[in-house]
Design a protein around this motif. Structure first.
Motif, short mmCIF file in Angstrom:
data_model
loop_
_atom_site.label_atom_id
_atom_site.label_comp_id
_atom_site.label_asym_id
_atom_site.label_seq_id
_atom_site.Cartn_x
_atom_site.Cartn_y
_atom_site.Cartn_z
N GLU A 145 0.83 -1.21 0.00
CA GLU A 145 0.00 0.00 0.00
C GLU A 145 0.87 1.26 0.00
N LEU A 146 1.92 1.22 0.77
CA LEU A 146 2.83 2.37 0.85
C LEU A 146 3.47 2.65 -0.51
N LEU A 147 3.84 1.59 -1.19
CA LEU A 147 4.48 1.76 -2.49
C LEU A 147 3.49 2.20 -3.55
N VAL A 148 2.28 1.69 -3.46
CA VAL A 148 1.26 2.09 -4.43
C VAL A 148 0.95 3.58 -4.22
N MET A 149 0.92 4.00 -2.98
CA MET A 149 0.68 5.42 -2.70
C MET A 149 1.82 6.27 -3.25
N ALA A 150 3.04 5.83 -3.03
CA ALA A 150 4.19 6.58 -3.53
C ALA A 150 4.14 6.70 -5.05
N ASP A 151 3.79 5.59 -5.67
CA ASP A 151 3.71 5.58 -7.13
C ASP A 151 2.63 6.54 -7.63
N GLN A 152 1.49 6.53 -6.94
CA GLN A 152 0.41 7.44 -7.36
C GLN A 152 0.83 8.89 -7.15
N LEU A 153 1.49 9.16 -6.04
CA LEU A 153 1.96 10.53 -5.78
C LEU A 153 2.85 11.02 -6.92
N LEU A 154 3.81 10.21 -7.30
CA LEU A 154 4.72 10.63 -8.37
C LEU A 154 3.96 10.83 -9.66
N LYS A 155 2.99 9.96 -9.92
CA LYS A 155 2.20 10.12 -11.14
C LYS A 155 1.39 11.40 -11.10
N GLU A 156 0.78 11.68 -9.95
CA GLU A 156 -0.05 12.89 -9.85
C GLU A 156 0.80 14.15 -9.96
N GLY A 158 3.04 14.32 -11.99
CA GLY A 158 3.41 14.39 -13.39
C GLY A 158 4.85 13.97 -13.64
N ILE A 159 5.46 13.37 -12.64
CA ILE A 159 6.85 12.97 -12.81
C ILE A 159 6.89 11.67 -13.60
N GLY A 160 7.55 11.72 -14.73
CA GLY A 160 7.65 10.55 -15.58
C GLY A 160 6.46 10.37 -16.51
N ALA A 161 5.51 11.31 -16.46
CA ALA A 161 4.32 11.17 -17.27
C ALA A 161 4.65 11.15 -18.77
N ASN A 162 5.43 12.11 -19.20
CA ASN A 162 5.81 12.16 -20.62
C ASN A 162 7.21 11.62 -20.83
N ASP A 163 7.70 10.94 -19.82
CA ASP A 163 9.12 10.64 -19.79
C ASP A 163 9.30 9.41 -18.92
N PRO A 164 8.89 8.25 -19.45
CA PRO A 164 8.81 7.04 -18.62
C PRO A 164 10.11 6.69 -17.90
N GLY A 165 11.24 7.16 -18.41
CA GLY A 165 12.49 6.80 -17.75
C GLY A 165 12.85 7.70 -16.59
N ALA A 166 12.03 8.73 -16.36
CA ALA A 166 12.41 9.74 -15.37
C ALA A 166 12.58 9.17 -13.96
N VAL A 167 11.68 8.28 -13.56
CA VAL A 167 11.86 7.62 -12.26
C VAL A 167 11.55 6.13 -12.39
N THR A 168 12.35 5.32 -11.70
CA THR A 168 12.04 3.90 -11.65
C THR A 168 12.10 3.44 -10.21
N LEU A 169 11.19 2.54 -9.89
CA LEU A 169 11.15 1.97 -8.55
C LEU A 169 12.14 0.81 -8.46
N ASN A 170 13.18 1.01 -7.67
CA ASN A 170 14.15 -0.05 -7.41
C ASN A 170 13.77 -0.75 -6.12
#
Length: 426
Positions: A145-156, A158-170
């Motif tokens: 849940e914590l990771l899904v929230m983090a992922d949604q935050l970054l998406k909201e 707009g980080i990586g939205a037009n630039d899929p390589g901008a952030v990756t979850l390691n």
RNA sequence: GCGAUUGUAGCUCAGUUGGUUAGAGCGCCGGUUUGUGGUACCGGAGGUCGGGGGUUCGAGACCCCUCAAUCGCCCCA
């Protein structure tokens, strides 16, 4: 008569202004919105704590504690420390404030943190983080849940939205404490054999923090890191199942991740899941959001064993990825003469009460106000004139010609109606 | 703690192999023009050239020290 020397700002502090400050606020506002979607409860925490809160939980021997804390004695001789992170203080509050009754407890906060470090890109001595923690949940679903929230935050954001390589979850697992210890011993044995060929830093790390050799940037180390023992060989069945549940949960939620067996945590209290959202857009400071499970922390503060997991993200770094964020566009209120100053004041108040952001000036010189308003990014202008026989006292003028402007003007027309005359769009 | 780079006006920067009184754009202040609207023009204020020492007839330029900023190492978000 001696000239007064203006005091300089403290090294590593920042005065954030303009579009950067707007971006900063935007990050915090987005975080607030998202954490409510996940029902994390807001907490406010003290900026300073007794030094032992950090030294016990983070680990006496870590650099953070041994040389990076802002510690001082208060007037009673007690050693206090400006918080270098959120987790330890929240853990302390969980134990001292009876928060156990709410377990599993989901909390979120944000604010300044302090670390005595050399400033560089995206790194400051006073920096700011958003933070989310789940305390009292041993289940891998909490990690998910914590990771899904983090992922949604970054998406909201707009980080990586037009630039899929901008952030990756390691993602990695450090295993339970037995797994972690066995892995650590194997790493020490492996690297000790080639110690002479390692970088000076890593020879040092071999004694202090062998896991850290794995993410060394030195080419001399990288050749050995490739063949170093991996945690997977040492994971207990339980630890494997845990990690498997985390990864399948992420897949189910549609969160992209990639396994990074070299990802470790610097702080002593981490177990099991470790993760970082990493970007290559911020120079050497690649980690934008990081965290993991810290099942051992509560005991180090004298509490009952309590599983927990959490993450934190640097607001400055997120703001840099978000880029410049504009201030909310406004309607410029421009009196046509000095005698209309107070009418301008009145209509600005009326519009603001109705929720319309208004730009106003303090100085006379009506001629230059218009130019200044435009320079400040006003969307449209409302000229305040002497009322005519029909009671019309305003005229609206286009400035930007944008859709946002037409919307704004429509709202203004709804409020001012027949009081607007003269020329205006449509 | 270590390393590299950079410090000239409020901001962004010019400033030739060392050579008169250190410049521009933007911003700020004042004025003229325009007058339903991002004007144009004129003028003005503002600089210990980061600080200190040295070389030289002469240093913003060269040398040393120092302070600061930026980026990187360590560590970490």
């Amino acid at each position: 008569m001696a000239k007064i020397e203006t005091p300089r700002p403290i090294r590593g502090t920042q005065d954030i202004f303009g579009a950067e400050a707007e971006a900063f606020a935007h990050v915090v506002e987005t975080f607030e919105r998202v954490r409510k979607l996940y029902r994390f409860r807001r907490v406010e925490m003290p900026v300073f704590e007794k030094t032992e809160v950090f030294s016990r939980s983070i680990g006496e021997t870590t650099d953070v504690v041994s040389k990076e804390m802002y510690s001082f004695e208060d007037r009673g001789g007690e050693s206090l420390t400006l918080r270098p992170e959120f987790t330890a203080g929240i853990a302390r509050a969980y134990l001292t404030d009876g928060w156990q009754q709410y377990a599993p407890l989901k909390v979120a906060t944000h604010g300044p943190l302090f670390r005595y470090e050399r400033p560089q890109k995206g790194r400051y001595r006073q920096f700011h983080q958003i933070d989310a923690e789940i305390i009292g949940a041993a289940e891998p679903q909490a990690d998910v849940e914590l990771l899904v929230m983090a992922d949604q935050l970054l998406k909201e954001l707009g980080i990586g939205a037009n630039d899929p390589g901008a952030v990756t979850l390691n993602l990695n697992t450090l295993g339970d404490s037995d797994s972690r210890e066995a892995w650590r011993s194997a790493l020490v044995a492996y690297f000790r054999d080639v110690k002479a060929s390692l970088s000076e830093d890593s020879q040092e790390r071999l004694e202090k923090n062998p896991l850290r050799i794995l993410d060394s940037k030195d080419e001399r180390d990288k050749v050995f890191v490739a063949d170093a023992p991996q945690i997977d060989q040492f994971l207990s069945g339980e630890a494997q199942d845990f990690f498997g549940a985390v990864t399948s949960g992420l897949d189910a939620a549609g969160v992209a991740w990639s396994r990074n067996p070299a990802l470790v945590r610097g702080l002593d209290y981490y177990r099991h899941t470790a993760f970082e959202f990493i970007t290559d857009r911020l120079g050497a400071q690649g980690t934008v959001l990081g965290g993991g499970r810290y099942d051992g922390l509560m005991e180090s503060l004298g509490g009952a064993a309590t599983p927990a997991v959490g993450w934190a993200a640097g607001i400055e770094r997120l703001a840099m990825l978000v880029g410049e964020w504009p201030i909310e566009a406004a309607l410029a209120i421009l009196p046509e003469s000095e005698t209309l100053e107070e009418r301008a004041l009145a209509v600005a108040a009326e519009l603001r009460h109705a929720g319309i952001p208004c730009w106003t000036a303090f100085r006379q010189n009506p001629k230059k106000r218009n130019a200044k308003a435009r320079a400040d990014g006003a969307l449209a202008a409302l000229y305040v004139k002497a009322p005519d026989a029909q009671g019309r006292e305003f005229s609206v003028s286009s400035v930007s010609g944008t859709d946002a402007e037409s919307k704004l003007i429509r709202r203004v027309m709804d409020i001012l109606g027949g009081r607007v005359g003269g020329r205006f769009p449509e």
